[in-house]
Design an enzyme around this catalytic site. Sequence first.
Site, mmCIF file in Angstrom:
data_model
loop_
_atom_site.group_PDB
_atom_site.id
_atom_site.type_symbol
_atom_site.label_atom_id
_atom_site.label_comp_id
_atom_site.label_asym_id
_atom_site.label_seq_id
_atom_site.Cartn_x
_atom_site.Cartn_y
_atom_site.Cartn_z
ATOM 1 N N HIS A 293 -20.869 37.221 16.576
ATOM 2 C CA HIS A 293 -20.296 37.452 17.909
ATOM 3 C C HIS A 293 -21.423 37.685 18.923
ATOM 4 C CE1 HIS A 293 -16.506 37.985 15.776
ATOM 5 N NE2 HIS A 293 -15.871 38.070 16.930
ATOM 6 N N HIS B 15 -20.536 45.893 11.976
ATOM 7 C CA HIS B 15 -21.973 45.644 11.881
ATOM 8 C C HIS B 15 -22.778 46.920 12.012
ATOM 9 C CE1 HIS B 15 -21.737 41.266 12.031
ATOM 10 N NE2 HIS B 15 -20.804 41.407 12.951
#
Length: 193
Positions: free
Chosen positions: A113, A154
């Site tokens: 992303h 993440h």
Amino acid sequence: MESMKRLSSLDTRIADVIFKANASPGRRFLWESYSWSGDGFFWLLISPALTAFYWRKDENVAADVLANAVIAFLFDILVVVLLKALVKRPRPSHNMPDYKFIGPDKHSFPSGHSTRAFLLAFWALNAGDLSWISLLVFLWAMVLAASRLALGRHYPSDVASGIIIGYLEYVVFDMYVLRSGFSFVQFVKKLSE
């Protein structure tokens, strides 16, 4: 080696703090909704809007912008897939899988992303004629990167690396596609001759 362990431990602690601060259902919903704007599926949906925006100016420019966006998107996917396959870093332990769409993959490094968002943000910043839109795109990219941490998908180093990789992707994309004078419209015209 000891310093790498310390950095990894710090990365994990920061990820845990950010995730826990955003674990309420309301916050998760907001971050999840925002994070969706960085999904590849969403990008396929906005491509027609991007094309229509440029079409008003010049249909050839619109076709070239759309073709360049597809090239950039495919380049980003290739880079991210290769890096994830090489590094194979597991996602944080508190990551909650999202099964709404195909994916997400089980690897954390780098944040795809973040790479996609910052590739687009640096492209927008260097486009020259869209100053306020460029700033909005850059702000969107920063909040999108933060959403990946807030959702626990993440570690901070995955997101920071994703930003750097997105910039490097932009540099390569700019050098070999944008500055090369490549025109999808001219390419198609030559094929049809």
